[in-house]
Design a protein around this motif. Structure first.
Motif, PDB file in Angstrom:
ATOM      1  N   LEU A 215       0.832  -1.208   0.000  1.00 48.88           N
ATOM      2  CA  LEU A 215       0.000   0.000   0.000  1.00 48.88           C
ATOM      3  C   LEU A 215       0.864   1.254   0.000  1.00 48.88           C
ATOM      4  O   LEU A 215       0.587   2.223  -0.719  1.00 48.88           O
ATOM      5  CB  LEU A 215      -0.916  -0.003   1.226  1.00 48.88           C
ATOM      6  N   THR A 216       1.918   1.259   0.815  1.00 48.74           N
ATOM      7  CA  THR A 216       2.799   2.423   0.879  1.00 48.74           C
ATOM      8  C   THR A 216       3.445   2.679  -0.482  1.00 48.74           C
ATOM      9  O   THR A 216       3.474   3.826  -0.969  1.00 48.74           O
ATOM     10  CB  THR A 216       3.890   2.203   1.949  1.00 48.74           C
ATOM     11  N   PHE A 217       3.943   1.633  -1.105  1.00 49.42           N
ATOM     12  CA  PHE A 217       4.584   1.778  -2.413  1.00 49.42           C
ATOM     13  C   PHE A 217       3.597   2.328  -3.440  1.00 49.42           C
ATOM     14  O   PHE A 217       3.911   3.272  -4.186  1.00 49.42           O
ATOM     15  CB  PHE A 217       5.139   0.424  -2.865  1.00 49.42           C
ATOM     16  N   LEU A 218       2.402   1.747  -3.496  1.00 47.67           N
ATOM     17  CA  LEU A 218       1.409   2.197  -4.481  1.00 47.67           C
ATOM     18  C   LEU A 218       0.989   3.634  -4.231  1.00 47.67           C
ATOM     19  O   LEU A 218       0.821   4.424  -5.174  1.00 47.67           O
ATOM     20  CB  LEU A 218       0.189   1.272  -4.443  1.00 47.67           C
ATOM     21  N   LEU A 219       0.800   4.002  -2.968  1.00 40.70           N
ATOM     22  CA  LEU A 219       0.370   5.364  -2.644  1.00 40.70           C
ATOM     23  C   LEU A 219       1.455   6.377  -3.025  1.00 40.70           C
ATOM     24  O   LEU A 219       1.154   7.439  -3.596  1.00 40.70           O
ATOM     25  CB  LEU A 219       0.049   5.480  -1.153  1.00 40.70           C
ATOM     26  N   VAL A 220       2.715   6.062  -2.710  1.00 39.96           N
ATOM     27  CA  VAL A 220       3.806   7.001  -3.014  1.00 39.96           C
ATOM     28  C   VAL A 220       3.963   7.152  -4.522  1.00 39.96           C
ATOM     29  O   VAL A 220       4.071   8.278  -5.046  1.00 39.96           O
ATOM     30  CB  VAL A 220       5.116   6.518  -2.363  1.00 39.96           C
ATOM     31  N   VAL A 221       3.951   6.034  -5.254  1.00 41.27           N
ATOM     32  CA  VAL A 221       4.115   6.097  -6.714  1.00 41.27           C
ATOM     33  C   VAL A 221       2.957   6.836  -7.363  1.00 41.27           C
ATOM     34  O   VAL A 221       3.143   7.700  -8.229  1.00 41.27           O
ATOM     35  CB  VAL A 221       4.252   4.671  -7.299  1.00 41.27           C
ATOM     36  N   SER A 222       1.742   6.508  -6.980  1.00 45.59           N
ATOM     37  CA  SER A 222       0.572   7.160  -7.583  1.00 45.59           C
ATOM     38  C   SER A 222       0.542   8.646  -7.246  1.00 45.59           C
ATOM     39  O   SER A 222       0.120   9.475  -8.070  1.00 45.59           O
ATOM     40  CB  SER A 222      -0.717   6.489  -7.101  1.00 45.59           C
ATOM     41  N   ILE A 237      -6.849   7.943  -9.578  1.00 44.47           N
ATOM     42  CA  ILE A 237      -6.344   6.608  -9.232  1.00 44.47           C
ATOM     43  C   ILE A 237      -5.725   6.627  -7.824  1.00 44.47           C
ATOM     44  O   ILE A 237      -5.958   5.736  -7.003  1.00 44.47           O
ATOM     45  CB  ILE A 237      -5.318   6.136 -10.281  1.00 44.47           C
ATOM     46  N   HIS A 238      -4.928   7.686  -7.575  1.00 44.98           N
ATOM     47  CA  HIS A 238      -4.304   7.822  -6.254  1.00 44.98           C
ATOM     48  C   HIS A 238      -5.370   7.942  -5.157  1.00 44.98           C
ATOM     49  O   HIS A 238      -5.221   7.353  -4.072  1.00 44.98           O
ATOM     50  CB  HIS A 238      -3.385   9.050  -6.247  1.00 44.98           C
ATOM     51  N   PHE A 239      -6.417   8.689  -5.458  1.00 44.31           N
ATOM     52  CA  PHE A 239      -7.459   8.903  -4.463  1.00 44.31           C
ATOM     53  C   PHE A 239      -8.163   7.583  -4.111  1.00 44.31           C
ATOM     54  O   PHE A 239      -8.464   7.323  -2.942  1.00 44.31           O
ATOM     55  CB  PHE A 239      -8.478   9.921  -4.995  1.00 44.31           C
ATOM     56  N   VAL A 240      -8.401   6.738  -5.130  1.00 45.00           N
ATOM     57  CA  VAL A 240      -9.013   5.426  -4.866  1.00 45.00           C
ATOM     58  C   VAL A 240      -8.097   4.590  -3.978  1.00 45.00           C
ATOM     59  O   VAL A 240      -8.546   3.917  -3.038  1.00 45.00           O
ATOM     60  CB  VAL A 240      -9.302   4.704  -6.196  1.00 45.00           C
ATOM     61  N   LEU A 241      -6.792   4.630  -4.266  1.00 43.22           N
ATOM     62  CA  LEU A 241      -5.840   3.885  -3.439  1.00 43.22           C
ATOM     63  C   LEU A 241      -5.837   4.404  -1.994  1.00 43.22           C
ATOM     64  O   LEU A 241      -5.738   3.630  -1.039  1.00 43.22           O
ATOM     65  CB  LEU A 241      -4.432   3.995  -4.038  1.00 43.22           C
ATOM     66  N   PHE A 242      -5.945   5.726  -1.847  1.00 40.94           N
ATOM     67  CA  PHE A 242      -5.951   6.295  -0.491  1.00 40.94           C
ATOM     68  C   PHE A 242      -7.209   5.892   0.279  1.00 40.94           C
ATOM     69  O   PHE A 242      -7.158   5.634   1.481  1.00 40.94           O
ATOM     70  CB  PHE A 242      -5.830   7.817  -0.563  1.00 40.94           C
ATOM     71  N   ARG A 243      -8.358   5.816  -0.445  1.00 39.61           N
ATOM     72  CA  ARG A 243      -9.583   5.342   0.200  1.00 39.61           C
ATOM     73  C   ARG A 243      -9.417   3.884   0.653  1.00 39.61           C
ATOM     74  O   ARG A 243      -9.878   3.500   1.732  1.00 39.61           O
ATOM     75  CB  ARG A 243     -10.765   5.470  -0.761  1.00 39.61           C
ATOM     76  N   LEU A 244      -8.741   3.076  -0.177  1.00 40.17           N
ATOM     77  CA  LEU A 244      -8.461   1.697   0.230  1.00 40.17           C
ATOM     78  C   LEU A 244      -7.574   1.665   1.474  1.00 40.17           C
ATOM     79  O   LEU A 244      -7.764   0.826   2.370  1.00 40.17           O
ATOM     80  CB  LEU A 244      -7.783   0.945  -0.915  1.00 40.17           C
ATOM     81  N   CYS A 245      -6.616   2.585   1.538  1.00 41.40           N
ATOM     82  CA  CYS A 245      -5.740   2.666   2.706  1.00 41.40           C
ATOM     83  C   CYS A 245      -6.536   3.045   3.950  1.00 41.40           C
ATOM     84  O   CYS A 245      -6.274   2.532   5.051  1.00 41.40           O
ATOM     85  CB  CYS A 245      -4.617   3.675   2.447  1.00 41.40           C
ATOM     86  N   GLN A 246      -7.521   3.955   3.795  1.00 42.10           N
ATOM     87  CA  GLN A 246      -8.359   4.330   4.938  1.00 42.10           C
ATOM     88  C   GLN A 246      -9.173   3.129   5.421  1.00 42.10           C
ATOM     89  O   GLN A 246      -9.329   2.917   6.636  1.00 42.10           O
ATOM     90  CB  GLN A 246      -9.267   5.491   4.549  1.00 42.10           C
TER      91      GLN A 246
END
Length: 811
Positions: A215-222, A237-246
């Motif tokens: 998750l950290t890798f995907l969030l930083v790259v996106s 795309i980044h925002f969707v990943l951040f929602r998944l992180c939440q």
């Protein structure tokens, strides 16, 4: 590298990152208006009020079309505070969009920066305190890392990511790493504290770390891709990943709470239960704030319920409670804290419900609520809630105690009853018996006994399962010797770790099946007795609550023993007082009887001496008759003194008061005592007042007081046989004084010499005979006539007694 140095380097690195993050947040920009719903402009600042209107719709920022506030915030984070931003807005008046340029302002208020500094400071401070107060173990390492991660989460939130040297990207990367790994660290902590249970779920920890890393890798790259791109698609795309992180954050928090719950159910030591309760309390409050009031509302209603500053402060509760559990979990009774919090929360909810019901009823009846009706309804609701508060609190408290705190509820009731009965016990046997029964009811032990000191011995006043102690005196004396140390002695293996006791003679204690000897000490440290206790029948260890119950019982017992001792002392004093009273009465009656019997022969002696005087002509015969009459008079005065004091002591002495003249009484006394004065070789110098000194008194009693003073002056004048007798008037008083040049009286004895049967203990006084009644009678006679006695004296120089009486002219 030592652990301390490693921790210090991590802390310094965290502070460096936090400083960069603070600058990152400080430069975060915001539009000079607010956005609601479908990008609708509300509350524009005065700087744009002439250009933008409420209801206008924001469409484009910097040539990038946006559809949400998050997208607008991300695009604005490219700018610094004070930059000019070009906007494309759809107006409410014109159907055509128009372009407006605005200057962006600072996003956060000064208070926000104060709050994040305080919050980060709490996290860092707790990390340092705990790692310095506790031995370095896996639990301390995880807690330290968790505090640093949570502090980083606060200090590296979104800001201006286009800062020079890629600082913005670095800070954002730390933020996403903290967001992904903080819940994982929390989960790891739940698996290792208070006991290490990682072996039960070997894959859980490793999988969680792997997912957080991905998750950290995907969030930083996106994020970096979106930041350098001119298209909003990458940000989406980044925002969707951040929602998944939440969601990941919320899910791991829930899993952590379940983990702590399972740990609470599995542990048997009360100390570990209390530690878990501290952690669960803090984690629940922080999780409720962050997940329930911040994250989920953003999913459901699009914005959080509470301001971010409140959420940050709530987040600091978790590490505080964790630190308490790690360092000093007994600083406060967590069960009592939870108990009282639940009670007051329920009572408050009941009060609000009553308030709502009253408002609903009034609204239903009247159909409308004006200012007066609202005031009256509020007043009635307040009165009803005040009246219901005490009974509602009592009912809720009792319900919660019975349902959720059964052990403490039972302990409290038994302790209350024990306190009431122990403090009113009237004998040591009753106290010991009840103490044994009460403690056995609470603790359910194999054996228990109470020793209470009686003089130099310790008596076993009550016991259960200690028949051996009644058979072997030698072993009992060994226990007594152990109690004489006045220390709480036991076998630590039978107690939970938080109970601090000294290790005793294990062989001796085990020979009787005992695990604890608790001495009873008075407030002055005197040994009053002791309690001895064996193992629990259940085989479980003694908890902190058990130890508190025993300590409370010992304290109450000491109070009870002092009460019993006081009752005994009062009974002895009362019996002694009664005995002395009876002896005094017997003595008084005896003295009166003997004195009366002596008066009869004295009267006959004096009568026959007077008859002989008329028949004897020789000088020698007259001299002998003078001696007989003088000694008879002296003996008669002594008997009169004893008789008068006996009447005073019995409270039947009466004085016949009439107008009298003091000079006449003094002259008559000198005439009566002439023989005794001449016999002892004394010279009486008189200074008689020229006028009459009239007052109201019993002349015989006053004469007796003067005689006693003259007799005392002669008795205690060993070398200088001169006495000064004076009468005078001082304002409204008539006075008479007797001054000698005898042995004198110490100042500290001025009060005691007027008490019956009291004589000074110095050698000069002891050489002189006497019963110590004269001055007591003088004081009684003087005060019974409304006067008082003055004493002036110096040891080795002499004494002066002055009698003061109110003159008739003063009345």
């Amino acid at each position: 590298m030592t652990p301390s140095v490693r921790f210090l380097l991590i802390e310094l690195l965290a502070i460096f990152i936090w400083i960069l993050g603070f600058s990152h947040i400080w430069q975060k920009p915001a539009l000079p208006f607010e956005l609601r719903g479908a990008m609708t402009i509300t509350a524009p600042d005065s700087s744009v009020a002439t250009v933008l209107r409420v209801g206008d719709t924001l469409k484009i920022i910097d040539s990038i079309r946006i559809t949400s506030r998050d997208e607008a915030e991300f695009i604005l984070d490219r700018h610094a505070v004070g930059d000019t931003v070009m906007l494309r807005v759809m107006g409410t008046i014109s159907p055509e969009p128009f372009v407006a340029s605005v200057i962006v302002k600072r996003f956060y208020s000064p208070m926000y920066f104060v709050i994040i500094l305080v919050g980060a400071g709490i996290f860092l401070g707790l990390a340092i305190i705990v790692r310095r107060r506790r031995p370095i173990g896996v639990d301390i390492q995880i807690f330290h890392t968790l505090c640093i991660a949570m502090g980083s989460l606060i200090m590296t939130t979104s800001g201006r990511y286009t800062m020079p040297l890629g600082i913005g990207y670095l800070v954002s990367a730390v933020f996403y790493a903290s967001y992904s790994f903080s819940p994982v660290l929390l989960l790891l902590f739940s698996r290792i504290f208070p006991t290490d249970r990682r072996a039960e779920t070997p894959q859980l920890q490793s999988r969680a770390i792997q997912i957080a890393s991905v998750l950290t890798f995907l969030l930083v790259v996106s994020f970096i891709t979106a930041a350098v791109s001119t298209s909003i698609t990458f940000y989406k795309i980044h925002f969707v990943l951040f929602r998944l992180c939440q969601l990941w954050f919320a899910g791991i928090v829930v899993l952590t709470i379940i983990s702590f719950y399972l740990a609470y159910k599995s542990v048997t030591l009360e100390s570990e239960r209390r530690k878990i309760l501290w952690i669960a309390t803090g984690a629940s409050i922080s999780a409720l704030g962050f997940v329930g009031l911040w994250q989920l509302p953003q999913f459901i209603i699009g914005h959080p319920i509470l301001p971010e500053t409140i959420i940050i402060l709530l987040a600091t509760i978790a590490p505080i409670s964790f630190a308490i559990a790690l360092v000093r979990y007994r600083i406060m009774d967590i069960t009592l804290l939870i108990n009282r919090s639940a009670v007051y929360a329920i009572v408050s909810a009941i009060a609000l419900l009553v308030y709502a019901i009253i408002f609903g009823i009034v609204l239903k009846i009247s159909g409308v609520l004006n200012a007066n009706t609202t005031f009256m309804v509020t007043a009635v609701a307040v009165i009803i809630n005040v009246a219901l508060f005490a009974p509602a609190k009592g009912f809720v408290q009792n319900f919660i105690d019975k349902k959720f705190f059964r052990v403490q509820y039972h302990y409290r009731n038994v302790q209350r009853a024990m306190s009431e009965k122990i403090t009113v016990a009237v004998s040591t046997g009753d106290l010991g018996q009840f103490l044994v029964q009460a403690l056995n009811t609470i603790l359910a032990v194999e054996r228990i006994g109470v020793f209470i000191r009686d003089g130099d011995e310790m008596e076993l006043t009550a016991q259960i399962g200690l028949d051996k102690l009644l058979q072997f005196g030698t072993d009992r004396s060994a226990l007594h010797t152990m109690a004489e140390t006045k220390r709480i002695i036991g076998l630590p293996q039978f107690f939970e770790p938080e109970v601090e006791i000294e290790i005793g003679d294990e062989e001796l204690l085990r020979s009787f099946g005992l695990v604890l000897l608790y001495p009873m000490l008075s407030p002055t440290g005197e040994l009053l007795g002791c309690i001895i206790i064996g193992e629990k029948k259940s085989g479980a260890r003694f908890t902190g609550e058990d130890y508190d119950v025993i300590s409370g019982a010992v304290h109450e017992s000491c109070v009870g023993l002092e009460h019993i001792a006081l009752l005994r002392q009062m009974a002895v004093q009362q019996a002694e007082s009664q005995r002395l009273h009876e002896l005094n009465l017997m003595k008084s009656y005896f003295v009166s009887g003997v004195s009366h019997e002596l008066k009869t022969p004295l009267t006959a002696i004096r009568m026959f001496s007077e008859m002989l005087r008329t028949r004897t002509e020789s000088a020698k015969g007259q001299e002998y008759l003078d001696i007989i009459e003088g000694e008879s008079s002296r003996l008669s005065r002594l008997i009169d003194t004893v008789l008068d004091f006996a009447q005073v002591e019995r409270g039947i002495k009466e004085y016949r008061k009439n107008p009298v003249e003091l000079n006449s009484i003094v002259r008559n006394v000198l005439s009566v005592m002439r023989y005794e004065i001449e016999k002892e070789g004394f010279i009486i110098e008189t200074r008689i007042a020229t006028g009459e000194l009239n007052f109201t008194a019993d002349a015989d009693a006053i004469a007796e007081a003067v005689m006693n003073l003259i007799a005392n002056a002669m008795k205690y004048s060993q070398h200088d046989h001169s006495i000064l007798l004076s009468t005078f008037q001082n304002d409204d008083f008539v006075c008479m004084s007797v001054e000698d040049k005898g042995i004198g009286i110490p100042t500290e004895s001025f009060e005691t010499i007027f008490k019956p049967f009291v004589r000074l203990q110095d050698e000069a006084t002891q050489r002189v005979g006497g019963a110590g009644l004269g001055l007591a009678l003088v004081k009684h006679i003087t005060e019974s006539h409304g006067g008082h006695v003055e004493l002036e004296s110096t040891v080795g120089t002499g004494s002066k007694f002055t009698l003061w009486f109110a003159a008739n002219s003063a009345k």
